[in-house]
Enzyme design. Structure first.
Site, PDB file in Angstrom:
ATOM      1  N   ASP A 191     -14.865  70.801  86.862  1.00 37.07           N
ATOM      2  CA  ASP A 191     -15.944  71.616  86.302  1.00 37.07           C
ATOM      3  C   ASP A 191     -15.832  71.508  84.783  1.00 37.07           C
ATOM      4  O   ASP A 191     -14.837  71.944  84.185  1.00 37.07           O
ATOM      5  CB  ASP A 191     -15.818  73.071  86.769  1.00 37.07           C
ATOM      6  N   LYS A 232     -24.425  76.173  77.488  1.00 41.70           N
ATOM      7  CA  LYS A 232     -23.338  76.556  76.582  1.00 41.70           C
ATOM      8  C   LYS A 232     -23.352  75.598  75.385  1.00 41.70           C
ATOM      9  O   LYS A 232     -24.216  75.705  74.530  1.00 41.70           O
ATOM     10  CB  LYS A 232     -22.011  76.532  77.350  1.00 41.70           C
TER      11      LYS A 232
HETATM   12  C1  LIG Z   1     -20.629  78.937  82.840  1.00 44.68           C
HETATM   13  C2  LIG Z   1     -19.888  78.424  84.009  1.00 44.68           C
HETATM   14  C3  LIG Z   1     -20.526  78.288  85.249  1.00 44.68           C
HETATM   15  C4  LIG Z   1     -21.960  78.707  85.373  1.00 44.68           C
HETATM   16  O1  LIG Z   1     -22.491  78.602  86.643  1.00 44.68           O
HETATM   17  P1  LIG Z   1     -24.014  78.934  86.860  1.00 44.68           P
HETATM   18  O2  LIG Z   1     -24.296  78.461  88.204  1.00 44.68           O
HETATM   19  O3  LIG Z   1     -24.808  78.266  85.775  1.00 44.68           O
HETATM   20  O4  LIG Z   1     -24.198  80.421  86.712  1.00 44.68           O
HETATM   21  C5  LIG Z   1     -19.796  77.764  86.300  1.00 44.68           C
HETATM   22  N1  LIG Z   1     -18.494  77.402  86.157  1.00 44.68           N
HETATM   23  C6  LIG Z   1     -17.862  77.551  84.972  1.00 44.68           C
HETATM   24  C7  LIG Z   1     -16.447  77.137  84.843  1.00 44.68           C
HETATM   25  C8  LIG Z   1     -18.528  78.069  83.886  1.00 44.68           C
HETATM   26  O5  LIG Z   1     -17.917  78.219  82.713  1.00 44.68           O
END
Ligand SMILES: *Cc1c(COP(=O)(O)O)cnc(C)c1O
Length: 404
Positions: free
Chosen positions: A193, A219
Site C-alpha cells: 500500500d 494525499k
Molecule cells: C489514506 C489511506 C487509505 C485510503 O483509503 P480510501 O479507500 O481512499 O479511503 C488506505 N490505506 C492507507 C495506508 C492510507 O494511508
C-alpha cells in the site's frame, strides 16, 4: 536551524517555484498535505473544461474523445513515480476497493495458501478490507501480527502479505526490496500500500520485484478529496489473477453487451464500473504537476524539512516517534504527547494545520512541493509557543470533531 538559515535554504531551493502552482490560502502553514493535498491552480480550469465543453457540448461523444482512456492514461502518468511500467498500473475506485480486489484475487490464485498476513496497527481500512476479503474466500483468514513478528508469521500457508510501505502514524518505512525478497522466499505474494509513499518518497516497485500495489491520490498527488486510487499488478501476473468484482468495464469487450463475463487482458480487467470523469480530470491536473519534478530533490528537501521540526521538537522535549534516518521513513513527522489532540487544535487556531491520530499522535506532513523551509521553521516556533504558554489547555481545544 535559524530563520536566516531557513531563508537561505529557500533562496537556493530548486523546488521553490512549484509553490506558485498551488492555490494555498495566504498566511496558512499547511502541514496536512499527507492527508488532503491542496488545490493545484490548474484544476479549476481543467474541471470547467470537462463540464462546459466535454459534458456540456460534446455530451456522450466525449467517451471516445478521451474519457474512456482516462484510467490507463492517468495511470501511465503515475507509473514513473512508483517504478512501474505504463501498462502495469490503472486508476480506479478507492484504495479500499482496490485492496479488496487484489487480496481476493491473491487468495484465489493458489488455493493451497489460505492466509493474508499483515501488520497490527496497519491503516485501519487495510485490515478491515483484509478481514472482508478473507471472509469472502472459503478457508481463508487474516493473520495480523506486530511488525517484529512479521517475518516469523510468513509461511507456506501465506497467500499474500499486505504491508503499508510508509506507516501513516509513525512514518516508518519498510525496506521494500528486502521485504519483497523475504516474502517471495516463502512463496507468497506481496501487496504494497503506497498511500503514504507515492509523491512522498522514491518508490521502485519493478526494482524490488514487487507483485501488487495500491495507492491513494488525494494525499501527495493532490488529486482532490476522494480522488480515484490506483492499482499495480506486475506484468507477468496480470493474466493469472482475476478481479472478483467482475464488472463490465473490466470485460474484454464491454460494448459487445454479452451475458457471460470474459476478463479483459492487461490492467483493464481491474476496472469495475464507469470511471468518474470529473474526479479523474481533477486527479490528472494534480498528477501533471509531477511531470517535471525530480524525486531525489523531493527526498532531499523532505529530509531537511524533517530536521527543522525534529530539532524544534528536541528543544521542546517532545517525543518524536518517526525514524531519524530519512531512508527509513516517509515524508511526515509525528510527535507523541498525551494532549496531542488539543495541541493540534491550538496549532490550527494559529494558522498551522497538522492533524491528530488517535490516541496521542500529533502528525505534521512535510510536502516539499509547496512548503518552504521558512514555513516549517515558523511552524516549529508556533509549536513552541503553544507548548510554552499552554494555550492548548483551553477547553475549546478538547472538543473532538468528526474528522480528525
Ligand atoms: C489514506 C489511506 C487509505 C485510503 O483509503 P480510501 O479507500 O481512499 O479511503 C488506505 N490505506 C492507507 C495506508 C492510507 O494511508
Amino acid at each position: 536551524m535559524t530563520l536566516d538559515e531557513a531563508r537561505a535554504r529557500d533562496a537556493a531551493d530548486p523546488l521553490a517555484p512549484m509553490r506558485e502552482r498551488f492555490a494555498l490560502p495566504e498566511g496558512l502553514i499547511y502541514l496536512d498535505g499527507n492527508s488532503l493535498g491542496p488545490l493545484p491552480r490548474t484544476t479549476r480550469a481543467a474541471i470547467d473544461h470537462v463540464v462546459d465543453r466535454q459534458w456540456g457540448e460534446r455530451l456522450i461523444r466525449s467517451w471516445n474523445e478521451g474519457w474512456i482512456d482516462a484510467p490507463a492514461r492517468i495511470g501511465a502518468k503515475i507509473a514513473p513515480l512508483i517504478g512501474a511500467a505504463a501498462d502495469e498500473i490503472i486508476v480506479a475506485d478507492s484504495t479500499s476497493a482496490n485492496l479488496y480486489k487484489l487480496l481476493v484475487a491473491a487468495l484465489r490464485h493458489d488455493p493451497a495458501r489460505t492466509t493474508i498476513v499483515s501488520e497490527k496497527g496497519n491503516f485501519p481500512t487495510d485490515l478491515h478490507i483484509a478481514e472482508g476479503a478473507a471472509a469472502a474466500v472459503p478457508g481463508a483468514r487474516l493473520h495480523a501480527v506486530d511488525r517484529s513478528y512479521l517475518a516469523a508469521a510468513i509461511d507456506a500457508q501465506t497467500a499474500v502479505v499486505v504491508l503499508t510501505h510508509v506507516h501513516y502514524k509513525t512514518a516508518e518505512r519498510f525496506e521494500m526490496a528486502q521485504w519483497t525478497r523475504t516474502i517471495h522466499d516463502a512463496g507468497a505474494l506481496v501487496l504494497w500500500d503506497l498511500s503514504h509513499s507515492v509523491g512522498a518518497v522514491p518508490v521502485d516497485l519493478s526494482g524490488a520485484g514487487a507483485d501488487l500495489a495500491v495507492g491513494c491520490t488525494y494525499k501527495y498527488l493532490n488529486g482532490g478529496p476522494g480522488a480515484p486510487a490506483f492499482l499495480y499488478v506486475r506484468r507477468d501476473l496480470q493474466d493469472r489473477l482475476a478481479n472478483p468484482l467482475s464488472g463490465w468495464m473490466g470485460h474484454a469487450a464491454p460494448f459487445a453487451f454479452t451475458d457471460g463475463y470474459k476478463a479483459a487482458s492487461g490492467m483493464q480487467r481491474w476496472l469495475v464500473g464507469t470511471p468518474p470523469i470529473l474526479a479523474m480530470r481533477a486527479l490528472e491536473a494534480g498528477v501533471d504537476l509531477w511531470a517535471d519534478v525530480d524525486q531525489q530533490m523531493v527526498a532531499a528537501k523532505s529530509a531537511t524539512l524533517f530536521d527543522i521540526l525534529a530539532q524544534a521538537g528536541d528543544v521542546l522535549g517532545l517525543e518524536c516517534v518517526s525514524p531519524r534516518d530519512p531512508t527509513a521513513r516517509g515524508s511526515h513527522i509525528s510527535f507523541r504527547h498525551p494532549n496531542a489532540y488539543a495541541i493540534c487544535q491550538a496549532l490550527i487556531a494559529r494558522g498551522v494545520i497538522g492533524d491528530f491520530r488517535d490516541p496521542d499522535i500529533l502528525r505534521l506532513g512535510l510536502t516539499p512541493l509547496y512548503l518552504s523551509h521558512e514555513d516549517v521553521w515558523r511552524a516549529g516556533e508556533i509549536l513552541g509557543q503553544v507548548l510554552t504558554d499552554q494555550s492548548y489547555t483551553d477547553p475549546a481545544f478538547a472538543e473532538r470533531l468528526a474528522v480528525t
